[in-house]
Design a protein around this motif. Sequence first.
Motif, PDB file in Angstrom:
ATOM      1  N   ALA A  79     -25.225 -25.079 -34.595  1.00  0.00           N
ATOM      2  CA  ALA A  79     -24.097 -25.286 -35.509  1.00  0.00           C
ATOM      3  C   ALA A  79     -22.876 -25.775 -34.740  1.00  0.00           C
ATOM      4  N   LEU A  84     -19.808 -27.346 -36.958  1.00  0.00           N
ATOM      5  CA  LEU A  84     -19.872 -26.748 -38.286  1.00  0.00           C
ATOM      6  C   LEU A  84     -19.738 -25.238 -38.175  1.00  0.00           C
ATOM      7  N   TYR A  92     -21.840 -24.418 -44.972  1.00  0.00           N
ATOM      8  CA  TYR A  92     -22.164 -25.575 -44.132  1.00  0.00           C
ATOM      9  C   TYR A  92     -23.534 -25.408 -43.477  1.00  0.00           C
ATOM     10  N   VAL A  93     -23.773 -24.212 -42.942  1.00  0.00           N
ATOM     11  CA  VAL A  93     -25.054 -23.923 -42.292  1.00  0.00           C
ATOM     12  C   VAL A  93     -25.522 -22.535 -42.691  1.00  0.00           C
ATOM     13  N   LEU A 106     -29.187 -26.507 -42.055  1.00  0.00           N
ATOM     14  CA  LEU A 106     -28.032 -27.087 -42.743  1.00  0.00           C
ATOM     15  C   LEU A 106     -28.003 -26.658 -44.202  1.00  0.00           C
ATOM     16  N   ARG A 109     -23.604 -28.481 -48.209  1.00  0.00           N
ATOM     17  CA  ARG A 109     -22.246 -28.891 -47.853  1.00  0.00           C
ATOM     18  C   ARG A 109     -22.172 -29.374 -46.407  1.00  0.00           C
ATOM     19  N   GLY A 110     -23.057 -28.840 -45.564  1.00  0.00           N
ATOM     20  CA  GLY A 110     -23.142 -29.320 -44.191  1.00  0.00           C
ATOM     21  C   GLY A 110     -23.628 -30.756 -44.149  1.00  0.00           C
ATOM     22  N   TYR A 111     -24.605 -31.070 -44.995  1.00  0.00           N
ATOM     23  CA  TYR A 111     -25.082 -32.455 -45.095  1.00  0.00           C
ATOM     24  C   TYR A 111     -23.937 -33.386 -45.504  1.00  0.00           C
ATOM     25  N   GLN A 113     -20.724 -32.974 -45.122  1.00  0.00           N
ATOM     26  CA  GLN A 113     -19.771 -33.097 -44.021  1.00  0.00           C
ATOM     27  C   GLN A 113     -20.243 -34.103 -42.981  1.00  0.00           C
TER      28      GLN A 113
END
Length: 238
Positions: A79, A84, A92-93, A106, A109-111, A113
Amino acid sequence: MATNSSLKNQLIEKEQTTVNVQETMFKNLINSDDVKSKFTEVLKDKAIQYINSIINLVNSDKDLIECEPKSIIDACMSAVSLDLSVDKNLEYVEIIPYKKKANFQLGYRGYIQLLLRTGEYKSVNIIEVYEGQLKSWNQLAEEFDIDFTYKKSDAVIGYAGYFEMLNGFRKSVYWSKENMDALRENSFKSDTRWNNDYKAMAKRAVIRNMISKWGSLSIEMEKAYCEDLNTDKFVNGN
């Protein structure tokens, strides 16, 4: 002769002892000079704050506490390498405990970002579609018409994904609830996360499928995507 009650208490005490040992091992590891230097090398003056967020994460998850301490550090370093946060509220993760090991994955929302950071995307979004909102859906052309003012209830009937790139390319996809249930049944039947947060897992499935087929991925994004797939395979025994 031991009673059922005493045996139960013995088991509880044994489990608690195991948790305490794992917790101590984790605290010793994350507070070691070697681990601190690794986080500092990447995060600079933000390292201590990030380490504290990891400690909070582990303390809030009894299953994570029982994982091998090194696996927790390794998962969180994945991360960190993507810049992240591991804060659960941000989505995010995920640091997933499975078979006494922590695994990085992931969140949807991490994708988003990571895609926006490439500088190639103008916008990316994944939404729930509620009963009454879907007016039409052409499966062949993957075109659909959604009217957000026609929400009849809180029942989710599907998920829609969309991205637009700076070069003008656009893509939108729609997955019905039936499609999503079929995906879960065929590929993620043993994955309990779908029971805990179906919407988040569904959104993640949509964006991952969408960008792998039509998106432009940076090297960083490709690495995260492959690691994400490997975690799914591990958790689902594939």
